[in-house]
Motif scaffolding. Structure first.
Motif, PDB file in Angstrom:
ATOM      1  N   GLY A   1     -31.468  91.150  -8.366  1.00 19.85           N
ATOM      2  CA  GLY A   1     -32.063  90.075  -9.170  1.00 19.85           C
ATOM      3  C   GLY A   1     -33.296  89.429  -8.559  1.00 19.85           C
ATOM      4  N   LYS A   2     -34.116  90.244  -7.896  1.00 23.29           N
ATOM      5  CA  LYS A   2     -35.315  89.679  -7.262  1.00 23.29           C
ATOM      6  C   LYS A   2     -36.321  89.166  -8.302  1.00 23.29           C
ATOM      7  N   THR A   3     -36.387  89.836  -9.450  1.00 26.00           N
ATOM      8  CA  THR A   3     -37.365  89.403 -10.457  1.00 26.00           C
ATOM      9  C   THR A   3     -37.129  87.949 -10.852  1.00 26.00           C
ATOM     10  N   ALA A   4     -35.893  87.633 -11.208  1.00 27.25           N
ATOM     11  CA  ALA A   4     -35.604  86.249 -11.609  1.00 27.25           C
ATOM     12  C   ALA A   4     -35.720  85.312 -10.415  1.00 27.25           C
TER      13      ALA A   4
ATOM     14  N   LEU B   1     -46.394  89.563  -4.854  1.00 21.37           N
ATOM     15  CA  LEU B   1     -46.396  91.020  -4.749  1.00 21.37           C
ATOM     16  C   LEU B   1     -44.953  91.495  -4.861  1.00 21.37           C
ATOM     17  N   ASP B   2     -44.641  92.183  -5.950  1.00 25.57           N
ATOM     18  CA  ASP B   2     -43.303  92.756  -6.068  1.00 25.57           C
ATOM     19  C   ASP B   2     -43.397  94.166  -5.509  1.00 25.57           C
ATOM     20  N   GLU B   3     -42.308  94.694  -4.960  1.00 21.01           N
ATOM     21  CA  GLU B   3     -42.366  95.964  -4.231  1.00 21.01           C
ATOM     22  C   GLU B   3     -43.466  95.820  -3.180  1.00 21.01           C
ATOM     23  N   ALA B   4     -43.420  94.681  -2.484  1.00 24.11           N
ATOM     24  CA  ALA B   4     -44.533  94.272  -1.627  1.00 24.11           C
ATOM     25  C   ALA B   4     -44.913  95.316  -0.584  1.00 24.11           C
TER      26      ALA B   4
ATOM     27  N   ARG C   1     -39.163 103.004  -8.022  1.00 18.49           N
ATOM     28  CA  ARG C   1     -39.176 101.594  -7.624  1.00 18.49           C
ATOM     29  C   ARG C   1     -39.063 100.619  -8.798  1.00 18.49           C
ATOM     30  N   GLY C   2     -38.137  99.686  -8.632  1.00 18.08           N
ATOM     31  CA  GLY C   2     -38.107  98.513  -9.505  1.00 18.08           C
ATOM     32  C   GLY C   2     -37.519  98.674 -10.890  1.00 18.08           C
ATOM     33  N   ILE C   3     -37.565  99.894 -11.427  1.00 17.36           N
ATOM     34  CA  ILE C   3     -37.175 100.074 -12.821  1.00 17.36           C
ATOM     35  C   ILE C   3     -35.694  99.721 -13.014  1.00 17.36           C
TER      36      ILE C   3
HETATM   37 MG    MG Z   1     -37.369  94.466  -8.501  1.00 12.24          MG
END
Ligand code: MG
Ligand code: ADP
Length: 416
Positions: free
Chosen positions: A50-53, A154-157, A306-308
């Motif tokens: 839950g990094k996005t939120a 920066l996501d997936e920094a 990544r991330g999806i």
């Molecule tokens: Mg993510």
């Protein structure tokens, strides 16, 4: 603690509850307060936690409450992400979480016409989610102002800093508002990149959740030794043994993605592919079909590692081992998201054993090996090869029969 107990706007609380988010995850619990306070944050937490939120919630709240200026004066938060699919996904999360607040989000990415994006940009937005290529283009063409940006994310920094955009990112930071806030989020980071990251922040708060094992705890992962030429038979077997399962298969190259798809087609298995050679509309289409579950097998390159966030992926199969060790963590992290559990299996050939060693070193632990006796291995191979023969023969007959039917209908005699 529940989201209801947080000192965040009521609208945001309602949106969270609509999404079924009642309690913050660990990373959300730890990141939200310092971000709300205006601190710089470097946050590392496993995939699917839950990094996005964790950044979207405080950012929306800050902008909702702080907003006094006119939107036309420019965007106030920039989220940089490595892929177009991820830009779209994160934009959706922002849209859902900012409903009925004063915050508006928009995504820009390459591969689609830029004219439409420029027109949209002129409407004014508060949060922009962007892939670097298209973003730098729009800035250099004067369509995008960055001088009002208060928060840079920066996501997936680690990947973003490793992509060769470091100089551009440093340059951008010079143009942002002087006291801007910088947030880095990822599931992995190495020492070199960490140093680089620290050079870009002021007294950053470092948050790390479960640092020992980078693989998400909801993912059970193992490796099985299979020779390169035999991999397709084992993939076929796995898919046929799990006919209801949603399976994400990772391969090393675009060409291999198409080849594996063809091999599966030959044995009657429907699959779709996603990789960098595909037209962007196709890529979005494929992702949506797989997300919805219209097609159960997706064959992908690392572009989708990544991330999806795809719901209900039962298995991740590393048909080929990834070239970069950290991508192992990201690939297997496409399953076991949120509260779901997931399984991941890697097919490792003789040639790939050094890569496996590197991955294990990166993980700091051994991956469980699925033992298979020589007889068992041979049996699986023989059954698959026999069936392959069968299927081909059957499909040829079927084709002839269909052709004859069609000719009969047209009143012609079939040629032999
Ligand atoms: Mg993510
Ligand atoms: P990460 O970026 O850490 O890999 P994501 O932000 O993509 O993870 O979230 C993973 C999944 O968890 C998503 O499907 C998201 O909707 C869900 N999720 C996030 N936060 C919560 C929460 N507080 N409660 C329940 N589910 C959540």
């Amino acid at each position: 603690m529940k989201f209801d107990d947080y000192y965040i706007s009521e609208e945001l609380k309602k949106n969270l509850s609509k999404l079924g988010f009642t309690k913050p995850t660990d990373i959300q619990f730890k990141s939200i307060p310092p971000i709300l306070k205006g601190e710089d944050v470097l946050a590392i937490a496993q995939t699917g936690t839950g990094k996005t939120a964790a950044f979207a919630i405080p950012v929306i709240d800050i902008l909702h409450k702080r907003r006094i200026k006119q939107r036309a004066e420019g965007i106030r938060c920039l989220v940089m992400v490595p892929t177009r699919e991820l830009a779209q996904q994160i934009t959706e999360v922002f849209e859902k979480l900012s409903r009925h607040t004063k915050v508006k989000a928009f995504g820009i990415y390459g591969g689609v016409e830029q004219e439409q994006q420029i027109t949209k940009l002129n409407d004014g937005f508060d949060v922009l989610i962007a892939t670097p290529g298209r973003m730098f283009d729009l800035i250099s063409q004067g369509h995008l102002r960055v001088d009002r940006i208060e928060i840079l994310i920066l996501d997936e920094a680690d990947h973003m800093l490793d992509l060769g955009f470091i100089k551009d990112i440093q340059d951008i930071k010079k143009k942002l508002k002087q006291n801007h806030q910088t947030l880095f989020f990822s599931a992995t980071i190495n020492e070199t990149i960490k140093k680089l990251a620290y050079s870009l922040v002021r007294n950053a708060i470092r948050i790390q959740v479960s640092p020992k094992d980078p693989v998400a705890k909801n993912v059970e992962h193992s490796v099985v030794f299979i020779e390169m030429d035999d991999k397709r038979f084992f993939l076929e077997r796995m898919i046929k043994e799990n006919p209801e399962s949603k399976i994400l298969v990772f391969v090393r190259t675009k060409v291999r993605a198409e080849r594996v798809k063809t091999a599966m087609e030959r044995v009657g298995i429907e699959s779709i592919t996603i990789h960098g050679d595909k037209d962007q509309r196709d890529r979005f289409g494929v992702m949506n079909r797989f997300k919805k579950g219209d097609v159960k097998i997706l064959i992908a390159t690392d572009i989708s590692s990544r991330g999806i966030d795809i719901p209900n992926v039962d298995y991740v199969i590393n048909y080929d081992l990834p070239d970069k060790s950290e991508n192992y963590v990201h690939r297997v992290g496409r399953t076991g998201r949120g509260r779901e559990k997931g399984l991941a299996i890697s097919f490792c050939s003789k040639e790939e054993k050094p890569i496996l060693d590197e991955i294990q070193e990166f993980l700091g632990s051994k991956i469980t090996v699925i033992e298979m006796s020589k007889t068992e291995y041979k049996e699986i191979l023989e059954v698959a090869q026999e069936k392959e023969g069968d299927t081909n023969w059957k499909s040829v007959i079927h084709e002839i029969e269909q052709n004859e039917e069609w000719l009969k209908k047209k009143g012609k005699k079939p040629k032999r």
